[in-house]
Each structure stands twice: as C-alpha cells, then as structure tokens.
Write a protein that holds these residues in place. Structure first.
Motif, PDB file in Angstrom:
ATOM      1  N   ASN A   1      -4.542   6.444 -16.953  1.00 38.62           N
ATOM      2  CA  ASN A   1      -4.614   7.631 -17.801  1.00 38.62           C
ATOM      3  C   ASN A   1      -3.433   7.539 -18.748  1.00 38.62           C
ATOM      4  O   ASN A   1      -2.322   7.926 -18.414  1.00 38.62           O
TER       5      ASN A   1
ATOM      6  N   ARG B   1      -8.488   3.633 -13.473  1.00 41.84           N
ATOM      7  CA  ARG B   1      -7.255   4.078 -12.811  1.00 41.84           C
ATOM      8  C   ARG B   1      -6.181   4.499 -13.815  1.00 41.84           C
ATOM      9  O   ARG B   1      -5.188   5.094 -13.430  1.00 41.84           O
TER      10      ARG B   1
ATOM     11  N   SER C   1       0.837  -1.192   0.000  1.00 40.09           N
ATOM     12  CA  SER C   1       0.000   0.000   0.000  1.00 40.09           C
ATOM     13  C   SER C   1       0.877   1.248   0.000  1.00 40.09           C
ATOM     14  O   SER C   1       1.978   1.254   0.547  1.00 40.09           O
ATOM     15  N   ILE C   2       0.360   2.255  -0.616  1.00 40.05           N
ATOM     16  CA  ILE C   2       1.177   3.415  -0.906  1.00 40.05           C
ATOM     17  C   ILE C   2       0.738   4.601  -0.067  1.00 40.05           C
ATOM     18  O   ILE C   2      -0.417   4.976  -0.065  1.00 40.05           O
TER      19      ILE C   2
ATOM     20  N   LYS D   1      -2.851   0.173  -9.157  1.00 39.84           N
ATOM     21  CA  LYS D   1      -1.909  -0.284  -8.145  1.00 39.84           C
ATOM     22  C   LYS D   1      -1.204  -1.553  -8.617  1.00 39.84           C
ATOM     23  O   LYS D   1      -1.798  -2.387  -9.289  1.00 39.84           O
TER      24      LYS D   1
ATOM     25  N   MET E   1      -0.012  15.077 -12.483  1.00 42.46           N
ATOM     26  CA  MET E   1      -0.905  14.033 -11.978  1.00 42.46           C
ATOM     27  C   MET E   1      -1.993  13.794 -13.019  1.00 42.46           C
ATOM     28  O   MET E   1      -2.482  14.725 -13.634  1.00 42.46           O
ATOM     29  N   TYR E   2      -2.378  12.559 -13.215  1.00 43.17           N
ATOM     30  CA  TYR E   2      -3.394  12.138 -14.179  1.00 43.17           C
ATOM     31  C   TYR E   2      -2.918  12.242 -15.625  1.00 43.17           C
ATOM     32  O   TYR E   2      -3.691  12.077 -16.550  1.00 43.17           O
TER      33      TYR E   2
ATOM     34  N   SER F   1       1.901   4.071  -9.866  1.00 40.47           N
ATOM     35  CA  SER F   1       0.460   4.305  -9.696  1.00 40.47           C
ATOM     36  C   SER F   1       0.142   5.614  -8.971  1.00 40.47           C
ATOM     37  O   SER F   1      -0.943   6.151  -9.141  1.00 40.47           O
TER      38      SER F   1
ATOM     39  N   MET G   1      -1.362   8.586 -10.712  1.00 43.13           N
ATOM     40  CA  MET G   1      -2.759   8.429 -11.142  1.00 43.13           C
ATOM     41  C   MET G   1      -2.858   8.111 -12.633  1.00 43.13           C
ATOM     42  O   MET G   1      -3.780   8.554 -13.305  1.00 43.13           O
TER      43      MET G   1
ATOM     44  N   ILE H   1       1.049   8.125  -0.109  1.00 44.51           N
ATOM     45  CA  ILE H   1       1.517   9.188  -0.994  1.00 44.51           C
ATOM     46  C   ILE H   1       2.144  10.324  -0.201  1.00 44.51           C
ATOM     47  O   ILE H   1       3.167  10.873  -0.557  1.00 44.51           O
TER      48      ILE H   1
END
Lengths: 203, 641
Positions: free
Chosen positions: B211, B209, B137-138, B483, B359-360, B476, B479, B140
C-alpha cells in the motif's frame, strides 16, 4: 451491556448491489424488524447482536455499506478487518447476480485472504418473480468456494440461520487460527492477528 | 438499478483528499446534504495509496493526456443569464515520474526502467518457491501492539509499561552509578544469515501486499488529526501502529535518537555528560513559556544558535534540531522551541515515539472520513467527473454543477480540490513542488534484532539552500509492503528541477543501487534497493484564496498535501473552510457509538434515523475523554519526576 461481556467478537461486512436487501437482513437479524420502504440508515455505522452458541457469547458487529455501493464507491478500508463477508444479491434481479464477479474482485483485492464469504440470495418471498435459479447460484458459489444460502428478510426465512451458521464457522476458524498462531503466525497482510488481538484484549 | 443522482444538494465536494473528506464528514454530521465526487476511480487524490499494480496504473495515467474538451452536453444545461466555468480535467500536479527496477527478473533478462513495468506479462510469471521466508516470520501480537486510539486498554497498558520501565531503568542506573558504554557500530549490526533475494516478479505477485502512499506523513500522537479522529469517532474505522524509532544521520552513520528517559540512558551514542545535559534541557524546555528569560535574547536568532548557547554538544544540537524539533537550520528560536515542545508532549501517549502510522497506509484516513460522511447520508461517486460550474450572471454565485453526462446538480456551496480548477482561474498562482521517492528495499537502514521497526529519519541538507529530507521506513506489519521488504519514503521541498535530482544523492548514501544479483560482502552494510520511483507533486498548500481569479464567492478551494511531516495543515484547512460555511456549527461532533443507539421497536419503523440517539451519549463520550487525558497527564508528570 458492558464491553467485556462476550467470548468472541467478529466483524461481519455486507456487500452487494443497492436494493438487494442488505440492510433488511441486518435489521431483521438484529432487531427482528422488517421495515418496508425504509430509507437509508442514517447515522448507523454497524449493528450489534450478541448470540450464545454452545455456552459461549459471540458478539457480532455487522457493518452495512452506508450507501456507498450505489455508485460503486465503497472504501477499501470497509473491507480491511472483516472476519466474514455476506455477499448478497436479489433472486428476482438478474442484474444483481451478474454483478457478483465484480464484487468478488473487490473482495480479492481488499479483504484479507482468509475471510469467510457467504453468498446470499435474498427475497425468496418473491419466488414468483425469481430470475436466478437456485441451482445456478449454487453452482456459482461452488466455483468460488463460497457457502450459499437463500433468505427472506421479509418472512424471516433463514436469516437467523445465516448469521448463526456464520458465527459457528468463525468460532471454529478462530480456534484453528489460535492453534496455528502458536507455531507460526499468519502472514503479514492477512490482518487477522490484529483483529483477534483486539478480541482477546477485551476479554 | 438505474440510479441517477439527486438533483439538489447543499454542498458538492469535488476531490476526495484529506481536507475535502474531512469537510464532507463535517457537513453531513450537521445534517447537510453532501455530494462527494472524484473524477478518479480511487479515493484520496494525491493522498491515495496503491497496491503495486495500482501504482503502475497510476503511473501510466499520470503520463496520459486526457480529453480536455468541454462536453457539449453542458451548454444546453445552463440558462440564459448563467455563465459556465469549466473544470480542469487534466491532472497536472504530478510530474517527472521516473521508475527504476534493480531487482532481478526471473528469466535473467536485464531490466531497464519503465520497460520492465509491463504488468500483464509480469503478472503471469509464476514464482516457484519463496524460500527463506520462514526464518523471519512475524508475530504481530508479540512484537507490536496495534494501538486503537480511543481509550483502548491496550494503549494505556503500553503507556504504563513504558513509564514504568522508564523509571526502572532510570532508577537502577542512578543507583549503581554505572552506565555501560558499548560502542559497536550500529550500522554494521546483525545481518540475516541467509541473504534472500526478492525478484521483481515476487514483488508483482505479492503486489496486493503493498500500500504505497503518494504522500508520506506520520501522525503526531497529539496532533490535530489524531485529536480529530478521536473526537469525531472516525478512529473506529482504522488501526494504528506505533512508530518505533527516530533515527538520525550523523557523521556518516545512522543512529537511533533517544526519546524517552529510558532511551536516553540506554543510548550508546551519548556520553554520560551528554545524557544529563540532554535530559535536563528537554525537561526544562518542555514548558519553555515558563522560562521566557532563558530564550528571550535569542528570539531573533535561529534555533541552532540558541542550542549552541545552551552548551549542547554538536551531537546533541544535531539530535535536537533535526530529530526532535524536526525544523530546518534557519528556523527561528520560537519555532524550534514550539516544535520541540510538540514532539515532547506527544511522547508516551501511545508509545515511545511521538508518532503513529495507520495500518494499510495514510491513504486509509481520507476514506475513513468518507465512510463517516456516507453513514450520515453523504452520496459518493468515484470515477465521475464534473464538467463545469454554473454561475449566476447577476449574483456571480455558483448555483449548480454539471457532470460529464450533462446532469445538472443544484447546490449552495462547492468545495473543490485545487487541481480541478481551470487555468483561467489559476493563471496567477505560483506553486511550490514536493520531491518524492518511494523505494522497496530488502532490509532496514538500521538493522536490529527486530525486523519489524517503523522508523523516521531526518537527513540533513547537503548544501545551503537545500532542505532536509524526511525519510520514513515501513515494515511489513504496517500492511504496506510484502514480507522481507521495507517500504521507504523520501520527501523534501523541491530545490532542483526533478525529484530524482533532489533525492538520488541521499538514496545513494543510504542504499545500494545495483542490478547485480550477487551481493558483495562490503555492500551488505547498506540495504539494497529493489525498485524505486521518483516524482514531483505540486504543493498548493500556501496558495491564498486571493490568487485565484474570478472564483465565485461560494466556491471554496482545498489544497493538495503540503511538504510538512504532520497533517495539521490539512485538518486546519478543513476546519477553517467548514467554519466559513457554517460559522455557528460544531466541527465534527462525536458520532454516536452504534452500541449506544437505542432502537425503539415501533418508532424505528417511521424514524429510522438519528432521532433515537440517547441524549447523554455526548456527555458520556466527553467524560471518557477527560479521564483518558488525565491519566496521560499523570503518567507524564510521573515521567517528569
């Protein structure tokens, strides 16, 4: 107002068809104004209002669509870091109600999955022209797990309540999230920790 | 609401790629009425990014042939002395799409290429449980700070920290005089204890999830795009991550390139002598203009020859050429020095590498400029095609455009992305091609303790005549992928007929391509490719205006993405075109901060527009910028000590 002057910062995003009164809701809440027949809000990205709830200062950053909803061209990035969405329709306009599923699809695709969504039926001052019954809207909101509220930006009915209730919910979610975050971080893709990161950093 | 388009605009812009979007924002910022249209139902054109299912749709659409007939409605809209130039409605910029799926499908069915891409059936497959996800698990907030670029306190503390730690490690190393030389093969780094296999249906299920960018670029932290985002305040719409590692492929191994002083001294690949040479070389040439005598003799030679002449070891030459300057082997000395200087100056602004990633995905950036345009009154219409330009018979100027419903919109200028130009205009244009590959993989090409690294790797050309391949690997927390996966982009200028021919050899060297479910122990040194996409994208960036025949003088052309790693070309193009239209206007002045806008109770009713922006907002903004710049320079000076 200095930037550090609050305990929480939340981004609230308004969506819904053109002409349902999104901008009027924001203006009524942030400025106490109801400008009839106002044009598009040129040059204003979002509006700010800081409210105090139980001794804590909550800064609400309220974003409007900038007219991009007119031809169904809202950018995905508009939804990205929203903590809450206010999905608005016009109770005197059946069409604006029928478009709600389409909006929900966009939310599902682009907003983070923990976003709080409130359904708002605006223009209850025009009750005599109502096309969507309260019961129908409540049922629809129920099936989609949304809160529902009817407002009048013109008469200032329920406008404060809409934003303050939302702020309360956001605070309790943030608290829960902070608790949970210590043990297990939220999934990547939720985007939530980033927003809170900013929030905390300004404290 | 039956909302028809207004009939008159100052500027009509067709295409929502990065340069068009920047111009759109720039035009509304000076009060021009802008209509911004895209025939596609998404933003960004070839700059777009897609979720996994969105990407499938894009692939399908690229293969489809569209009706190219001019709508009859157009004819009636043109007057007697007017001519019509139809737009191209077929997207010919994407070719040679090939898709491969290496991940297992739930029911054990063998998956071959495109057949596996039936979205509907895949979407219905439910995945029971995703075990093994918890152990990685991340967090951030701990591992990565997302850096809002303006003058966020975060960015600064990051920088200070980096600088301090730089000094600390450098100091301590120098004092004790010992550098620990550890030589474990980095490619055989830590493996996950339980190998988790991600199935195709998991990818589909978690498709949201992803992009996936059609073009893969990073932002130089002092590049034109970052400077523009900051200057225009468009930066408020997006967040960035620091690119964490620069990698290099050398002697068959992937290694991390040391960027900062701390990195150099901690580097395990360099000998102590090499470390000193590299630091001295970089420090000296960051201001190469000050020492013309040192490179004058090599101005006509290649950068590589210059590097050799400076007694850099082959390893150092490789590092500097491919990973720091990031120029081709045949680049001239000055080009290499400039690129190296740019890289070095970008270091430390936000993090330990010179790059940022949105991001994204990169596809967010054009949208951010579109939002700015809309906030200042720009009208947006996706999924709306224009049929033709209407040209005045006498003046040969474009007077209007006509859309697919036959609606005529008058305008002063038209800006069009080049893929919309009809063949008659592009007949004499020759295009270059970009080769692209997108991979979803199960682990990083260079595993370390952190599984949230964002890396860039320049893969040197295999043969003479080929070009280096830029590889970006996204984790991941950007974004852009689910994951426990990585999204890997490969990009190069095309030298072979298809993208796959250009890039598959590189993919094979770095990754395992196998549909087998069980993983043999010796294969685990390489990441496994779960899914791969290859395609060619047309590179129209070098096409001069003169090669377009019969273009009305008030119609301007924007090119698609170029093959370079940064975004300078698009920004420069946007600024140049804007100044052709409006020579005396400021390009993207800072938008007022919404918190600085003072609403005068009564006034606001009549004038809900810009009139109430405080005059000093500009001055404030620029003053702030100055202090920011100063502090960076301070810390750089410290670094250079």
């Amino acid at each position: 107002m200095s930037m550090e002057d609050y305990d929480f910062l939340f981004k609230i995003v308004l969506i819904g068809n053109a002409g349902v009164g999104k901008t009027c809701l924001v203006r009524r809440f942030t400025q106490g104004l109801f400008p009839p027949g106002q044009g598009a809000t040129i040059g204003v990205d979002f509006m700010i209002k800081t409210v105090e709830i139980k001794g804590e200062k909550i800064k609400l950053q309220i974003w409007d669509t900038a007219g991009q909803e007119r031809f169904r061209s809202i950018t995905q990035s508009y939804y990205r870091s929203a903590n809450a969405l206010i999905l608005t329709y016009d109770i005197t306009c059946e069409e604006s109600f029928r478009c709600l599923p389409e909006w929900l699809r966009e939310i599902e695709q682009y907003a983070n999955s923990e976003v709080i969504t409130v359904l708002v039926g605006n223009k209850i001052d025009l009750a005599e022209r109502r096309e969507v019954s309260q019961q129908r809207a409540e049922e629809f909101a129920g099936t989609q797990n949304m809160y529902y509220l009817e407002t009048s930006a013109k008469e200032s009915d329920n406008v404060e309540k809409l934003f303050l209730d939302l702020a309360c919910r956001l605070i309790s979610e943030a608290r829960q999230n902070a608790l949970v975050n210590n043990v297990d971080s939220s999934l990547p893709g939720e985007g939530k920790s980033i927003t809170y990161l900013n929030c905390c950093n300004f404290n | 609401m039956a909302d028809d388009l207004p009939t008159e605009f100052d500027v009509v812009i067709l295409g929502t790629g990065l340069p068009e979007s920047i111009i759109a924002a720039a035009c509304t910022r000076i009060g021009q009425r802008v209509l911004h249209i895209d025939a596609r139902n998404y933003y960004g054109g070839n700059w777009a990014s897609f979720t996994f299912s969105g990407l499938q749709t894009w692939i399908e659409n690229c293969k489809q042939e569209l009706n190219t007939e001019l709508a009859a409605a157009c004819k009636g809209q043109a007057l007697d002395n007017e001519e019509i130039i139809p737009f191209n409605k077929r997207n010919q910029t994407i070719q040679n799409i090939e898709v491969f799926c290496y991940s297992s499908t739930e029911d054990g069915e063998a998956v071959e290429e495109a057949g596996a891409l039936n979205i509907n059936s895949a979407l219905l497959t439910t995945v029971t449980s995703s075990d093994g996800q918890e152990n990685s698990s991340i967090d951030i907030s701990k591992n990565h700070t997302s850096t809002e670029q303006n003058d966020s306190p975060e960015g600064r503390s990051d920088l200070e920290e980096a600088t301090n730690s730089d000094q600390r490690s450098a100091d301590s190393t120098l004092e004790t005089g010992t550098i620990v030389e550890v030589e474990p093969s980095l490619t055989q780094a830590i493996q996950q204890d339980s190998p988790k296999t991600i199935t195709y249906s998991q990818i589909v299920k978690e498709g949201r999830r992803f992009n996936v960018d059609l073009v893969s670029k990073f932002l130089y932290s002092r590049g034109l795009l970052i400077e523009l985002l900051i200057k225009s305040n468009v930066s408020r719409y997006t967040e960035f991550k620091n690119v964490t590692r620069i990698l290099t492929y050398h002697n068959g191994k992937i290694e991390q390139v040391p960027c900062s002083r701390a990195d150099v001294f901690a580097s395990k690949q360099l000998s102590m002598v090499e470390k000193r040479i590299l630091m001295k070389f970089l420090m000296h040439y960051i201001d190469y203009e000050l020492h013309p005598e040192d490179y004058q003799d090599y101005e006509n030679s290649t950068f590589l020859e210059f590097l050799k002449s400076k007694q850099l070891t082959p390893t150092l030459q490789h590092f500097v050429l491919y990973s720091i300057a990031m120029v081709p082997e045949n680049a001239k000395t000055i080009e290499g020095l400039k690129a190296m200087q740019h890289f070095l100056r970008c270091l430390g602004r936000y993090g330990n590498t010179p790059f940022l990633f949105p991001m994204y995905g990169l596809g967010e950036i054009p949208q951010c400029f579109c939002r700015m345009c809309a906030v200042f009154g720009g009208v947006y219409c996706l999924h709306h095609s224009l049929e033709c330009l209407v040209v005045d018979g006498d003046s040969k100027l474009c007077k209007a455009v006509i859309d697919h419903r036959g609606k005529r919109v008058d305008c002063k200028y038209v800006i069009v992305e080049d893929s919309y130009l009809p063949e008659q205009i592009c007949a004499n244009v020759s295009y270059k091609q970009i080769s692209r590959a997108v991979l979803i993989t199960d682990c990083s090409i260079l595993n370390t303790e952190s599984n949230q690294e964002i890396s860039v790797l320049t893969f040197p050309p295999a043969d003479k005549g080929q070009t280096a391949v830029y590889i970006t690997e996204l984790c991941s927390s950007t974004m852009t992928c689910m994951k426990n996966t990585y999204l890997v982009h490969l990009t190069c200028s095309s030298t072979k007929p298809t993208a796959k021919e250009d890039l598959e050899p590189v993919v094979q060297q770095l990754f395992t391509l196998s549909t087998e479910n069980d993983i043999e122990a010796n294969d685990r040194t390489k990441p496994k490719v779960l899914w791969a996409l290859y395609f060619n994208m047309r590179d129209s960036s070098g096409v001069p205006r003169q090669s377009y025949a019969g273009l009305p003088p008030n119609v301007y052309v924007c090119s698609g993405p170029d093959h370079c790693f940064g975004n300078d070309h698009a920004v420069q193009q946007a600024e140049n075109l804007f100044h052709e239209l409006y020579p005396s206007e400021e390009f993207c002045p800072p938008a007022p901060n919404p918190e600085d806008i003072i609403y005068d109770g009564e006034c606001a009713q009549q004038e809900p527009s810009e009139s109430s922006i405080p005059v000093d907002s500009k001055a404030e903004a620029s003053a702030e910028n100055e202090t920011v710049v100063e502090s960076y320079e301070d810390s750089e000076a410290q670094k250079a000590e």
